[in-house]
Design a protein around this motif. Sequence first.
Motif, PDB file in Angstrom:
ATOM      1  N   GLN A  96      53.962  48.773 -15.379  1.00 29.29           N
ATOM      2  CA  GLN A  96      52.952  48.135 -14.536  1.00 29.29           C
ATOM      3  C   GLN A  96      53.191  48.511 -13.080  1.00 29.29           C
ATOM      4  O   GLN A  96      54.174  48.099 -12.469  1.00 29.29           O
ATOM      5  CB  GLN A  96      53.010  46.610 -14.683  1.00 29.29           C
ATOM      6  CG  GLN A  96      51.904  45.880 -13.952  1.00 29.29           C
ATOM      7  CD  GLN A  96      50.533  46.171 -14.550  1.00 29.29           C
ATOM      8  OE1 GLN A  96      50.270  45.836 -15.692  1.00 29.29           O
ATOM      9  NE2 GLN A  96      49.664  46.794 -13.773  1.00 29.29           N
TER      10      GLN A  96
ATOM     11  N   THR B  23      46.327  46.591 -21.416  1.00 29.24           N
ATOM     12  CA  THR B  23      47.618  45.930 -21.223  1.00 29.24           C
ATOM     13  C   THR B  23      48.059  45.218 -22.488  1.00 29.24           C
ATOM     14  O   THR B  23      49.210  45.347 -22.922  1.00 29.24           O
ATOM     15  CB  THR B  23      47.529  44.928 -20.052  1.00 29.24           C
ATOM     16  OG1 THR B  23      47.229  45.631 -18.853  1.00 29.24           O
ATOM     17  CG2 THR B  23      48.851  44.187 -19.887  1.00 29.24           C
TER      18      THR B  23
ATOM     19  N   GLN C 292      51.343  46.011 -24.759  1.00 28.43           N
ATOM     20  CA  GLN C 292      52.328  44.941 -24.915  1.00 28.43           C
ATOM     21  C   GLN C 292      52.681  44.739 -26.385  1.00 28.43           C
ATOM     22  O   GLN C 292      53.847  44.560 -26.743  1.00 28.43           O
ATOM     23  CB  GLN C 292      51.799  43.642 -24.308  1.00 28.43           C
ATOM     24  CG  GLN C 292      51.813  43.619 -22.801  1.00 28.43           C
ATOM     25  CD  GLN C 292      51.140  42.384 -22.231  1.00 28.43           C
ATOM     26  OE1 GLN C 292      50.319  41.746 -22.902  1.00 28.43           O
ATOM     27  NE2 GLN C 292      51.468  42.042 -20.997  1.00 28.43           N
TER      28      GLN C 292
END
Length: 243
Positions: free
Chosen positions: A189, A199, A203
């Motif tokens: 990030q 994102t 993740q």
Amino acid sequence: MEIPLSGKRVLVTGGTRGIGAAITLAFARAGANVLTCSRTGGEAADRLARELKATPGEHHIVTADVSRSEDVGHLIDECRSRFGGLDVIVNNAGRITHVPIKDLDLAGWREILDTNLTSAYDVIHRAVPLLGPGASIINVGSGSALAGIHNRAHYTAAKAGLIGLTRSLNKELGPLGIRVNVLSPGVVQTEVELSEEVTSRYQQMTGLKRLGTPEELANVVLFLASDLASYVTGAVVPVDGGI
């Protein structure tokens, strides 16, 4: 544990934003003297300059586009005149575009290869006379080098090339006491905002279920640069949260 880097002379290419800025600041805060470069200058370079000014040591930001060999020559001349030699090189400068292979012309291919791979060769080639026993070279690669990325054949080819360059130079420069390694980041990030969808997807792909930070990568770079990693060379070191 503190990583002993006091007085080390360090060159970081592409070191004024994102991962590069975190690496540059980490070295400065660890007591090293750091010279870094920016292709265009601007707000990020100005912000880093202010932070470096507030950090003890001799630190410099040079304008240089490492895809241009004449700029690399200027960059190494600056290292020679300001530091007299180098103990650490971090080849971090990089560029990425998203282009399907059918639309990727030779100029687009060369731009990415020159910035991500040829620049690392050029920096090392010119800097070898400045390096001595105990020196460390860290090439910043990408986890995509072996996995590949859709519409980024040029980028992944360049990052895969860094692995081959590193493994060959490890054997060539090892007898001189110079170590060469690849840092292989996962998804980090930075100031470039990713969509919530992207994102979340990344993740879920990692063992730690989160993205990395530039500072976490910088910590590993400092280790590879230090004498604590004196028997680590020719390695590809993943820092990717278990992706």
